[in-house]
Design a protein around this motif. Structure first.
Motif, mmCIF file in Angstrom:
data_model
loop_
_atom_site.group_PDB
_atom_site.id
_atom_site.type_symbol
_atom_site.label_atom_id
_atom_site.label_comp_id
_atom_site.label_asym_id
_atom_site.label_seq_id
_atom_site.Cartn_x
_atom_site.Cartn_y
_atom_site.Cartn_z
ATOM 1 N N LEU A 204 0.822 -1.205 0.000
ATOM 2 C CA LEU A 204 0.000 0.000 0.000
ATOM 3 C C LEU A 204 0.859 1.258 0.000
ATOM 4 C CD1 LEU A 204 -2.796 -1.036 2.527
ATOM 5 C CD2 LEU A 204 -3.037 -0.761 0.051
ATOM 6 N N ARG A 205 1.962 1.234 0.760
ATOM 7 C CA ARG A 205 2.843 2.403 0.801
ATOM 8 C C ARG A 205 3.478 2.647 -0.564
ATOM 9 N NH1 ARG A 205 5.338 5.613 4.438
ATOM 10 N NH2 ARG A 205 4.567 4.442 6.213
ATOM 11 N N TRP A 206 3.960 1.567 -1.220
ATOM 12 C CA TRP A 206 4.575 1.753 -2.535
ATOM 13 C C TRP A 206 3.556 2.330 -3.511
ATOM 14 C CZ3 TRP A 206 3.763 0.491 -7.543
ATOM 15 C CH2 TRP A 206 4.824 0.735 -8.430
ATOM 16 N N ARG A 207 2.345 1.785 -3.479
ATOM 17 C CA ARG A 207 1.289 2.254 -4.372
ATOM 18 C C ARG A 207 0.998 3.740 -4.160
ATOM 19 N NH1 ARG A 207 -3.246 -0.241 -6.882
ATOM 20 N NH2 ARG A 207 -2.602 -2.234 -6.005
ATOM 21 N N SER A 208 0.888 4.152 -2.897
ATOM 22 C CA SER A 208 0.574 5.548 -2.593
ATOM 23 C C SER A 208 1.744 6.472 -2.929
ATOM 24 C CB SER A 208 0.190 5.689 -1.117
ATOM 25 O OG SER A 208 -1.035 5.043 -0.856
ATOM 26 N N GLU A 209 2.963 6.016 -2.707
ATOM 27 C CA GLU A 209 4.132 6.830 -3.056
ATOM 28 C C GLU A 209 4.208 7.047 -4.565
ATOM 29 O OE1 GLU A 209 7.316 4.667 -1.286
ATOM 30 O OE2 GLU A 209 7.090 5.638 0.677
ATOM 31 N N SER A 228 12.442 5.305 -11.704
ATOM 32 C CA SER A 228 13.257 4.841 -10.574
ATOM 33 C C SER A 228 12.393 4.184 -9.509
ATOM 34 C CB SER A 228 14.053 6.003 -9.981
ATOM 35 O OG SER A 228 13.186 6.990 -9.435
ATOM 36 N N HIS A 229 11.175 4.671 -9.352
ATOM 37 C CA HIS A 229 10.278 4.074 -8.361
ATOM 38 C C HIS A 229 9.863 2.668 -8.795
ATOM 39 C CE1 HIS A 229 7.823 4.559 -4.777
ATOM 40 N NE2 HIS A 229 6.773 4.059 -5.422
ATOM 41 N N LEU A 230 9.609 2.485 -10.094
ATOM 42 C CA LEU A 230 9.278 1.161 -10.614
ATOM 43 C C LEU A 230 10.472 0.219 -10.538
ATOM 44 C CD1 LEU A 230 7.168 2.232 -13.713
ATOM 45 C CD2 LEU A 230 6.332 0.839 -11.812
ATOM 46 N N ALA A 231 11.660 0.738 -10.847
ATOM 47 C CA ALA A 231 12.862 -0.084 -10.792
ATOM 48 C C ALA A 231 13.132 -0.570 -9.372
ATOM 49 C CB ALA A 231 14.058 0.707 -11.318
ATOM 50 N N LEU A 232 12.898 0.301 -8.409
ATOM 51 C CA LEU A 232 13.084 -0.088 -7.017
ATOM 52 C C LEU A 232 12.120 -1.198 -6.626
ATOM 53 C CD1 LEU A 232 14.631 0.595 -4.383
ATOM 54 C CD2 LEU A 232 12.789 2.179 -3.820
ATOM 55 N N LEU A 233 10.902 -1.143 -7.141
ATOM 56 C CA LEU A 233 9.929 -2.183 -6.861
ATOM 57 C C LEU A 233 10.410 -3.543 -7.363
ATOM 58 C CD1 LEU A 233 6.994 -3.087 -6.041
ATOM 59 C CD2 LEU A 233 6.331 -2.529 -8.386
ATOM 60 N N VAL A 234 10.910 -3.582 -8.589
ATOM 61 C CA VAL A 234 11.379 -4.847 -9.157
ATOM 62 C C VAL A 234 12.625 -5.331 -8.439
ATOM 63 C CG1 VAL A 234 12.247 -5.947 -11.258
ATOM 64 C CG2 VAL A 234 10.363 -4.299 -11.394
ATOM 65 N N PHE A 235 13.539 -4.419 -8.138
ATOM 66 C CA PHE A 235 14.791 -4.785 -7.466
ATOM 67 C C PHE A 235 14.520 -5.396 -6.095
ATOM 68 C CE2 PHE A 235 18.466 -3.619 -4.773
ATOM 69 C CZ PHE A 235 19.467 -4.297 -5.464
ATOM 70 N N ARG A 236 13.486 -4.911 -5.422
ATOM 71 C CA ARG A 236 13.155 -5.394 -4.074
ATOM 72 C C ARG A 236 11.897 -6.256 -4.080
ATOM 73 N NH1 ARG A 236 14.069 0.146 -0.443
ATOM 74 N NH2 ARG A 236 16.331 0.325 -0.797
ATOM 75 N N THR A 246 4.740 -8.669 -7.369
ATOM 76 C CA THR A 246 5.316 -7.364 -7.674
ATOM 77 C C THR A 246 4.816 -6.837 -9.008
ATOM 78 O OG1 THR A 246 7.313 -7.742 -6.360
ATOM 79 C CG2 THR A 246 7.481 -6.171 -8.174
ATOM 80 N N LEU A 247 4.819 -7.688 -10.027
ATOM 81 C CA LEU A 247 4.333 -7.272 -11.344
ATOM 82 C C LEU A 247 2.850 -6.908 -11.291
ATOM 83 C CD1 LEU A 247 6.168 -9.872 -13.605
ATOM 84 C CD2 LEU A 247 6.758 -7.464 -13.237
ATOM 85 N N LYS A 248 2.085 -7.681 -10.545
ATOM 86 C CA LYS A 248 0.662 -7.391 -10.393
ATOM 87 C C LYS A 248 0.455 -6.051 -9.694
ATOM 88 C CE LYS A 248 -3.624 -9.286 -8.477
ATOM 89 N NZ LYS A 248 -4.224 -10.417 -7.713
ATOM 90 N N LEU A 249 1.276 -5.792 -8.669
ATOM 91 C CA LEU A 249 1.185 -4.527 -7.944
ATOM 92 C C LEU A 249 1.512 -3.365 -8.861
ATOM 93 C CD1 LEU A 249 0.955 -2.837 -5.323
ATOM 94 C CD2 LEU A 249 3.361 -3.397 -4.875
ATOM 95 N N GLY A 250 2.591 -3.486 -9.645
ATOM 96 C CA GLY A 250 2.979 -2.420 -10.545
ATOM 97 C C GLY A 250 1.913 -2.136 -11.591
#
Length: 308
Positions: A204-209, A228-236, A246-250
């Motif tokens: 939820l935090r990633w989505r809102s950020e 960069s925000h999307l890249a951080l999501l995939v990296f982590r 992660t892909l579904k969230l993005g």
């Protein structure tokens, strides 16, 4: 005449709520209390009306969520300032509300980050001695706002659902020449629910950020910031439930943001870089801003809206 009200939104936590109300009734001087019951199933509205007849209770027919509930409370208030606490917080000093009202010592102050303790740790309690220390944003568990300024910008943005609505309001304040300050009041105590669901909260935090960055980043910086925000999501991805989750969230985040793309109104560069500077050390004070011509011009201008 009262100058500040206490607003509380609640959902199925009547025991926590009654503890907060009991502590609020000990404030000196007395403070009007508004409770929005977000369609609880535990007879919250009836219990509050019976035990605390002086409290104004609004019983919602449908569950609208925390952010919308806070907007309803703010609109219902008739005082220039509003202090907002989570229902699982409570006062430990009878002076906190008055001290918070005193923290609005300048017309430049749009919000106060009210100090609170959580698990024995002091939050939002930074001070700058006799100066007014500025914060980039505030934590929703304990804060106070200038009511007319919130209404002027259309209230808290309800599309966030959870997380970042505070930052969203704070940066819109900043674009209008208003700031958030660290509070100097006696701290309240916050006792968050033990079942915090850390994975869901990270998602939820990633989505809102992501939504926040989409809404407010200047156009020339938008693609690299979102990238960069999307890249951080995939990296982590391991922190977000694995690659598939992660892909579904993005994907779902991007889809939802595009549906509400009308909300985007990137701030000007001066506001954007001032926003970034407010997270760094040493902390800026209101005096620092008044002493720096470029910063003062940024605050005197209006990138998003005008507060009347």
């Amino acid at each position: 005449m009262n100058s500040i009200s206490l607003c509380i939104s609640t959902y199925n936590r009547v025991d926590d709520l009654t503890r907060l109300i009991s502590s609020a009734l000990m404030q000196v001087p007395k403070v009007p209390i508004i409770v929005y019951d977000d369609a609880s199933s535990d007879a919250t509205a009836e219990i509050v009306r019976t035990q605390f007849p002086t409290v104004s209770v609004i019983a919602g027919k449908n569950n609208v969520g925390l952010i919308a509930a806070r907007n309803i409370c703010i609109r219902e208030a008739s005082t220039p300032f509003v202090i907002i606490l989570d229902d699982d917080a409570f006062f430990t000093s009878p002076k906190t509300v008055q001290q918070t009202l005193d923290d609005f010592s300048s017309e430049r102050i749009g919000a106060v980050a009210v100090p609170f303790t959580e698990n024995g740790v002091l939050m939002q309690g930074e001070t700058a001695g006799p100066s007014i220390g500025l914060a980039r944003s505030f934590i929703g568990a304990a804060h106070a706002v200038r009511r007319d300024a919130v209404l002027a910008c259309g209230g808290l943005r309800e599309s966030y659902g959870f997380y970042c609505e505070e930052s969203d309001l704070a940066i819109r304040f900043l674009a209008a020449g208003l700031v958030v300050r660290h509070g100097s009041a006696d701290p309240v105590t916050h006792c968050p629910n033990a079942d915090r669901k850390p994975l869901l909260r990270r998602q939820l935090r990633w989505r809102s950020e992501f939504r926040f960055k989409y809404c407010h980043t200047p156009a020339l910086l938008l693609l690299p910031v979102l990238g960069s925000h999307l890249a951080l999501l995939v990296f982590r991805c391991s922190q977000f439930g694995g690659l598939a989750a992660t892909l579904k969230l993005g994907y779902s985040t991007w889809r939802d943001v595009i549906k509400s793309r009308h909300e985007r109104k990137g701030v000007g560069f001066r506001t954007y870089f001032l926003w970034r500077r407010l997270s760094e050390s040493p902390r800026l004070t209101l005096g620092d801003i008044d002493d720096v011509p470029a910063v003062r011009r940024a605050l005197e201008g209006s990138d998003s809206f005008a507060v009347q």
